[in-house]
Design an enzyme around this catalytic site. Structure first.
Site, PDB file in Angstrom:
ATOM      1  N   CYS A  24       0.844  -1.181   0.000  1.00  0.00           N
ATOM      2  CA  CYS A  24       0.000   0.000   0.000  1.00  0.00           C
ATOM      3  C   CYS A  24       0.888   1.244   0.000  1.00  0.00           C
ATOM      4  O   CYS A  24       2.085   1.155   0.253  1.00  0.00           O
ATOM      5  CB  CYS A  24      -0.930   0.013   1.212  1.00  0.00           C
ATOM      6  SG  CYS A  24      -0.073   0.287   2.773  1.00  0.00           S
ATOM      7  N   CYS A  27       2.984   1.953   3.162  1.00  0.00           N
ATOM      8  CA  CYS A  27       4.120   1.050   3.362  1.00  0.00           C
ATOM      9  C   CYS A  27       5.245   1.420   2.421  1.00  0.00           C
ATOM     10  O   CYS A  27       6.425   1.274   2.753  1.00  0.00           O
ATOM     11  CB  CYS A  27       3.688  -0.396   3.161  1.00  0.00           C
ATOM     12  SG  CYS A  27       2.790  -1.019   4.601  1.00  0.00           S
ATOM     13  N   CYS A 114      -2.856  -4.707   1.506  1.00  0.00           N
ATOM     14  CA  CYS A 114      -1.403  -4.561   1.420  1.00  0.00           C
ATOM     15  C   CYS A 114      -0.723  -5.833   1.885  1.00  0.00           C
ATOM     16  O   CYS A 114      -1.089  -6.410   2.912  1.00  0.00           O
ATOM     17  CB  CYS A 114      -0.975  -3.376   2.287  1.00  0.00           C
ATOM     18  SG  CYS A 114       0.811  -3.233   2.486  1.00  0.00           S
ATOM     19  N   CYS A 117       1.395  -4.698   5.462  1.00  0.00           N
ATOM     20  CA  CYS A 117       0.718  -4.295   6.698  1.00  0.00           C
ATOM     21  C   CYS A 117      -0.666  -4.914   6.842  1.00  0.00           C
ATOM     22  O   CYS A 117      -1.352  -4.678   7.828  1.00  0.00           O
ATOM     23  CB  CYS A 117       0.623  -2.777   6.799  1.00  0.00           C
ATOM     24  SG  CYS A 117      -0.563  -2.039   5.655  1.00  0.00           S
ATOM     25  N   ASP A 323       8.897  -6.401  62.744  1.00  0.00           N
ATOM     26  CA  ASP A 323       8.315  -7.699  63.039  1.00  0.00           C
ATOM     27  C   ASP A 323       6.874  -7.568  63.484  1.00  0.00           C
ATOM     28  O   ASP A 323       6.417  -6.503  63.852  1.00  0.00           O
ATOM     29  CB  ASP A 323       9.114  -8.388  64.156  1.00  0.00           C
ATOM     30  CG  ASP A 323      10.555  -8.574  63.750  1.00  0.00           C
ATOM     31  OD1 ASP A 323      11.401  -8.536  64.652  1.00  0.00           O
ATOM     32  OD2 ASP A 323      10.812  -8.735  62.564  1.00  0.00           O
TER      33      ASP A 323
END
Lengths: 496, 181
Positions: A24, A27, A114, A117, A323
């Site tokens: 795409c 990308c 795509c 992706c 304690d």
């Protein structure tokens, strides 16, 4: 609006190759190392048009090139016959119908998912998605100033990314250039660049910073890969392509968003507490699944906080773990609680055994301050001491004059099962003695942090030296111990 | 602060040992008459090896000439070095592992044994410097060694040991069969 894409001549072959491979527009930008965020924010159809225009420019030497909006069928030609099976049904299904997509996007690849992706940078980062995120956040009803967005992507994506990169690298190298994988913009980054602004718009008044709401995307189609995605991404082209094609296989459908979760970031609370009961342990005392003592400091303080804050969990960290049978009076120990906020009254009203004060939200750095305090602070105690031989007031007067007495304390037997065997030097800065009767007196001590008081008094089989038995030349034992104060200024007191 | 509300000021309050430790005994260790050992077991499962008050070393005004932790050519208990929380490097001892050899001034020699299985954490070096501690304070400063049994075995190790009552029973039978001591 169109953004002038910051692409250079050298990017042309990359753009061409990627578009042919089925990438795409966004990308493609990523592989060209475009870091101008605005370029990703514009509609991807626009970007695609620009890319197509770009590669058409100055095509004098490339007469043969066809328009790059090809279907992904082209890439199949370069692969084994076996792979062509995958293409039998031309994928034309979009991951998610994006209402904002115009019809101007005709090129075949815009309609296709795509190959890198899987649609995440195509239709899953649009206003519709942003709206969904915003709605989820609003529904959860949190109050916040900043929101941080994070996204989880399927592992398959990094395999596809690697495949694409190898595909392009070859091409680039042939032209004498270099494409460093680290320079390629990550899918996650591009995704956030695009969606953050959109989410911010939906959540008016809140700045979206980087990560909180988590969007999980789910791959729609499992891919049979024998090596783990991580291992695959380390391989060179030769080895990688034996497991997975370069460029990546087209997908018949893209990712679908799985869910959006809102998570609270850690909140740190510091404060001081007093323990008024001698039969209350610090943490729940459970042995073999059986509770040995009811409740604990930790539970009494944390419970109201957890509910007030709708927190899932907490960590209770205290500097000074007295304690069970010791009371902490005075300014109290300070504690640090993650994951919580509390109204002091709620805690104080809920139990007589523990009271808190000076609760405040602090930063993560506060942890190290508290640990520092543990090393450096001094603490004051009062102990009720029993002596075997009968004493008189004069016999204990010398105690008041003792200053800065250094002790060598071997790890007390009572904690040796869980601590390393060592000799620790600790200083008793000063003491005072108050006669009660021939076998009892009150001993006040101001000591360095980490001093074992009980062992100083009874000697712990002679493993703490010097000890009170030696000083008084009689067997001594400790009957009661109270912490009078913790001499440190942190956390800062809060006026009531 | 709370006042001491109880008893007679002269009465002995329960000692550290009474409050935190359980006494276990091994009588006539390795068949040797009266060589009784007392194991103090802490609630955290650590065990302190001591001489029982009936042990010959503590009788008849004996004094100690020497204490030797070198129990064999290859093994000295003094070389026992443990590190870390998990006590790595500790010598592992079994019931009959010798811990030290004590020679009294009347040339009588005695071996003190572990009596329980576990990691040897430390041996008392104070008694090397001051052997008298062993005679005067056998249950506290004169202890012999500290042993950490395996977690899974912390209950089972006492199976071969006598409780205080049982031990006292054994001792009282001795005085019957042997008129003097």
């Amino acid at each position: 609006m169109t953004v002038m894409l910051p692409l250079k001549e050298k990017d042309k072959p990359i753009v061409k190759k990627l578009l042919s491979a089925g990438c795409c527009a966004r990308c493609v930008l990523r592989f060209c190392c475009v870091s101008v965020q605005a370029a990703y924010r514009q509609a991807h159809q626009e970007t695609l048009k620009e890319l197509q225009a770009f590669i058409k420019e100055k095509e004098t030497n490339e007469a043969q090139d066809s328009m790059p909006q090809t279907s992904t069928h082209e890439i199949i030609k370069s692969h084994d016959a076996a792979l062509s099976l995958a293409v039998e049904e031309p994928p034309c299904k979009r991951a998610k119908p994006d209402p904002t997509e115009t019809d101007g996007s005709e090129s075949g690849s815009a309609a296709l998912v795509c190959v890198v992706c899987l649609g995440i940078l195509q239709d899953l980062c649009g206003p519709a998605q942003a709206k969904k995120i915003a709605e989820t956040v609003k529904a959860e009803n949190y109050q916040f100033d900043t929101l941080v967005l994070s996204v989880s992507l399927p592992a398959q994506l990094c395999v596809r990314e690697h495949s694409c990169w190898l595909h392009v690298k070859k091409e680039v190298r042939e032209k004498g250039l270099v494409l460093d994988k680290d320079d390629v913009i990550q899918v996650k980054e591009a995704f956030k660049w695009i969606i953050q602004g959109l989410v911010t718009k939906e959540l008016v008044g809140v700045a979206v910073v980087g990560k909180v709401g988590r969007i999980k995307t789910l791959k729609a189609q499992p891919v049979d890969i024998k090596l783990s995605a991580y291992q695959l991404c380390l391989l060179c082209f030769f080895h990688f392509s034996r497991h997975y094609p370069c460029p990546p296989l087209e997908a018949s459908s893209g990712c679908t968003p799985q869910d959006i979760q809102c998570l609270h970031v850690s909140v740190f609370i510091a404060g001081r507490y007093n323990k008024f009961c001698r039969s209350l342990p610090q943490t729940p005392w459970v042995i073999d699944g059986e509770r040995r003592m009811e409740s604990s400091v930790e539970e009494l303080i944390a419970a109201p906080i957890l509910s007030a804050f709708r927190a899932d969990g907490f960590n209770f960290s205290s500097s000074g773990r007295e304690d069970v049978d010791v009371r902490t009076l005075g300014n109290g120990e300070f504690l640090l609680l993650y994951w919580m906020v509390l109204l002091t009254q709620t805690i104080n009203d809920s139990s007589e055994k523990v009271k808190v004060r000076d609760l405040q939200i602090v930063t993560r750095e506060a942890m190290s301050r508290m640990k520092e305090g543990e090393e450096e602070k001094t603490k004051s105690y009062t102990a009720l001491v029993w002596t075997q031989k009968a004493i008189e007031k004069e016999d204990i007067a010398f105690i008041d004059d003792i200053k800065d007495l250094t002790l060598d304390q071997k790890t007390p037997l009572r904690v040796l099962h869980r601590r390393a065997l060592a000799i620790r030097q600790r200083v008793i800065h000063s003491m005072n003695a108050r006669f009660v009767d021939p076998h009892h007196f009150y001993l006040g001590l101001k000591t360095q942090a980490g001093t074992y008081i009980k062992e100083f008094v009874h000697g712990d089989f002679g493993r703490t030296k010097p000890n009170l038995c030696q000083l008084l030349k009689t067997d001594t034992d400790i009957l009661e111990l109270d912490v009078e104060s913790v001499d440190v200024d942190w956390p800062p007191p809060i006026p009531e | 602060m709370d006042c001491v509300d109880q008893s007679n000021a002269n009465a002995e309050a329960p000692s550290v040992i009474d409050r935190y430790y359980t006494r276990w005994y091994r009588a006539d260790m390795k068949g040797k008459a009266c060589e009784d050992h007392c194991i103090l077991q802490h609630s955290n499962r650590l065990c302190v090896v001591t001489l029982a008050e009936t042990h010959p070393i503590l009788q008849e005004g004996r004094t100690i000439k020497s204490i030797n932790y070198q129990i064999s050519n290859g093994c000295s208990r003094l070389k026992n070095k443990v590190s870390g929380k998990s006590k790595r490097g500790a010598q592992f001892v079994t019931d009959f592992a010798p811990l030290c050899r004590i020679t009294c001034s009347d040339e009588t020699e005695y071996t003190i044994y572990s009596c329980i299985r576990g990691r040897l954490l430390e041996v008392n070096e104070n008694i090397l410097e001051t052997p008298n501690l062993l005679i005067e304070k056998p249950s506290t400063e004169g202890y012999i060694a500290v042993i950490l049994p395996k977690f899974e075995e912390s209950k089972s190790i006492t199976e071969h040991l006598l409780t205080r009552e049982e031990f006292e029973g054994v001792v009282s039978k001795r005085s019957v069969s042997q008129p003097s001591s």
